[in-house]
Write a protein that holds these residues in place. Structure first.
Motif, short mmCIF file in Angstrom:
data_model
loop_
_atom_site.label_atom_id
_atom_site.label_comp_id
_atom_site.label_asym_id
_atom_site.label_seq_id
_atom_site.Cartn_x
_atom_site.Cartn_y
_atom_site.Cartn_z
N GLY A 68 0.84 -1.19 0.00
CA GLY A 68 0.00 0.00 0.00
C GLY A 68 0.88 1.24 0.00
O GLY A 68 2.02 1.20 0.47
N ALA A 69 0.38 2.34 -0.54
CA ALA A 69 1.13 3.59 -0.55
C ALA A 69 0.16 4.75 -0.71
O ALA A 69 -0.90 4.61 -1.34
N PRO A 70 0.50 5.91 -0.15
CA PRO A 70 -0.36 7.08 -0.31
C PRO A 70 -0.46 7.52 -1.77
O PRO A 70 0.49 7.35 -2.54
N LEU A 71 -1.59 8.09 -2.11
CA LEU A 71 -1.80 8.68 -3.43
C LEU A 71 -2.42 10.05 -3.23
O LEU A 71 -3.41 10.19 -2.50
N ALA A 72 -1.85 11.07 -3.86
CA ALA A 72 -2.36 12.43 -3.69
C ALA A 72 -2.11 13.23 -4.96
O ALA A 72 -1.17 12.95 -5.72
N MET A 73 -2.95 14.22 -5.20
CA MET A 73 -2.76 15.13 -6.33
C MET A 73 -1.65 16.13 -5.99
O MET A 73 -1.64 16.69 -4.88
N ALA A 74 -0.73 16.33 -6.92
CA ALA A 74 0.41 17.21 -6.67
C ALA A 74 0.91 17.80 -7.97
O ALA A 74 0.65 17.28 -9.06
N GLU A 75 1.63 18.91 -7.86
CA GLU A 75 2.26 19.53 -9.03
C GLU A 75 3.54 18.79 -9.38
O GLU A 75 4.32 18.42 -8.49
N ILE A 76 3.77 18.58 -10.68
CA ILE A 76 5.05 18.05 -11.13
C ILE A 76 5.53 18.90 -12.30
O ILE A 76 4.74 19.59 -12.96
N ALA A 77 6.82 18.87 -12.54
CA ALA A 77 7.40 19.69 -13.61
C ALA A 77 6.86 19.26 -14.96
O ALA A 77 6.64 18.08 -15.23
N GLY A 78 6.61 20.25 -15.82
CA GLY A 78 6.19 19.98 -17.18
C GLY A 78 4.71 19.91 -17.41
O GLY A 78 4.26 19.82 -18.55
N ARG A 79 3.92 19.93 -16.33
CA ARG A 79 2.46 19.87 -16.49
C ARG A 79 1.82 21.10 -15.89
O ARG A 79 2.25 21.59 -14.83
N ALA A 80 0.75 21.57 -16.54
CA ALA A 80 0.09 22.78 -16.10
C ALA A 80 -0.94 22.53 -15.01
O ALA A 80 -1.40 23.47 -14.36
N MET A 81 -1.31 21.26 -14.80
CA MET A 81 -2.31 20.91 -13.80
C MET A 81 -1.78 19.81 -12.90
O MET A 81 -0.91 19.03 -13.31
N PRO A 82 -2.28 19.70 -11.66
CA PRO A 82 -1.81 18.65 -10.76
C PRO A 82 -2.10 17.25 -11.31
O PRO A 82 -3.03 17.05 -12.09
#
Length: 306
Positions: A277-291
């Protein structure tokens, strides 16, 4: 040490990408004897409505950096606004059938790509269920069996979407970015559908950043190749069309290195019983305009250019 293994995940976002990009990719993959996992947008192509993202930080920069207007073409850029949105899988059922007959895994990307990508966080749970339900019904009508896998547009998820996927009794999903297969934990809830994350940055995230060009992008991809599982998401509108020669070169170079190619179904069969199991969350990453949805407990970067 484990040898590198690559699973190719193919996102099919648009009508033109389905009509033109998928057959091109099928021919390229057949040349190398590779089987991939294709995720089809099933419903209306409302790509033209993505212009609403113009006010999001980084959206215009990404459009110019990747030369998206010329990549996608006028038909896609106007679809759902000036041009009526075609129901993709209903208009092009033979493409889905041809993909499956060629030995590839066929899954669901979404019903309406733009609607899911832009508005999922605000969907009531019944709307989330309806979006996947409509896609699932048309999938079964076209292919004669139910879908066993889905992949969220823009790697956009919610706890509700994960719950709906669980209710669909899917074998696995590929909704996120990360490092290894896992069972997602989100908003304090653990979900039972295996996630197989994309581990490499996509072409549209890299082009124009840190000096990367179509001529040098494959050099960068080879630096990302690691022992064990690598999951590479490609798009029919890029690698299946204007960037097809670049993608073909990448496959040739990877084949020369003795890389083994697998489908996500093969990954799931091996990983299902041992994945943590592992956490999953919306986040900003380089190269994308949306989380995007990002696997927790492990470092994940998209712009680690050497």
């Amino acid at each position: 040490m484990d040898k590198p293994v690559i699973a190719l995940k193919v996102d099919v976002d648009t009508f033109v990408g389905t009509r033109d990009g998928v057959p091109n990719l099928l021919a390229i993959l057949e040349r190398f004897g590779i089987r991939a996992t294709f995720y089809f947008s099933m419903g209306p192509d409302n790509s033209g409505k993505a212009i609403r993202r113009i006010f999001r930080p980084g959206f215009l920069k990404k459009m110019f950096r990747t030369k998206a207007p010329s990549m996608f073409g006028l038909r896609t850029l106007l679809s759902g606004t000036i041009l009526p949105p075609p129901i993709i899988a209903a208009k092009l059922p033979h493409i889905l059938k041809e993909t499956e007959r060629a030995g590839h895994v066929v899954g669901i990307h979404c019903w309406d790509h733009v609607k899911w990508h832009d508005y999922l966080p605000w969907f009531p749970k019944p709307v989330t269920a309806m979006e996947l339900g409509k896609a699932s019904a048309l999938y079964q009508e076209v292919l004669g069996h139910r879908a066993l896998t889905t992949a969220a547009p823009g790697w956009t998820v919610s706890a509700d979407s994960l719950e709906v996927q669980d209710a669909m009794h899917l074998s696995y999903c590929s909704d996120c970015r990360g490092t290894h297969p896992f069972y997602p934990v989100m908003d304090g809830r653990t979900f039972r559908t295996l996630q197989i994350p994309t581990t490499w940055p996509t072409m549209d995230e890299l082009l124009g950043e840190n000096g990367i060009t179509p001529e040098t992008i494959n050099d960068h991809y080879l630096t990302l190749l690691k022992p064990g599982l690598n999951v590479h998401t490609i798009h029919t509108e890029f690698e299946g069309m204007a960037m097809a020669p670049v993608f073909t070169d990448l496959l040739a170079r990877l084949t020369d290195r003795g890389v083994r190619f697998v489908t996500l179904a093969e990954v799931a069969e091996e990983a299902a019983s041992s994945a943590p199991g592992a956490p999953l969350a919306m986040a900003e990453i380089a190269g994308r305009a949306m989380p995007v949805a990002v696997q927790g407990n492990q470092p994940y970067e998209t712009n680690n250019v050497n």
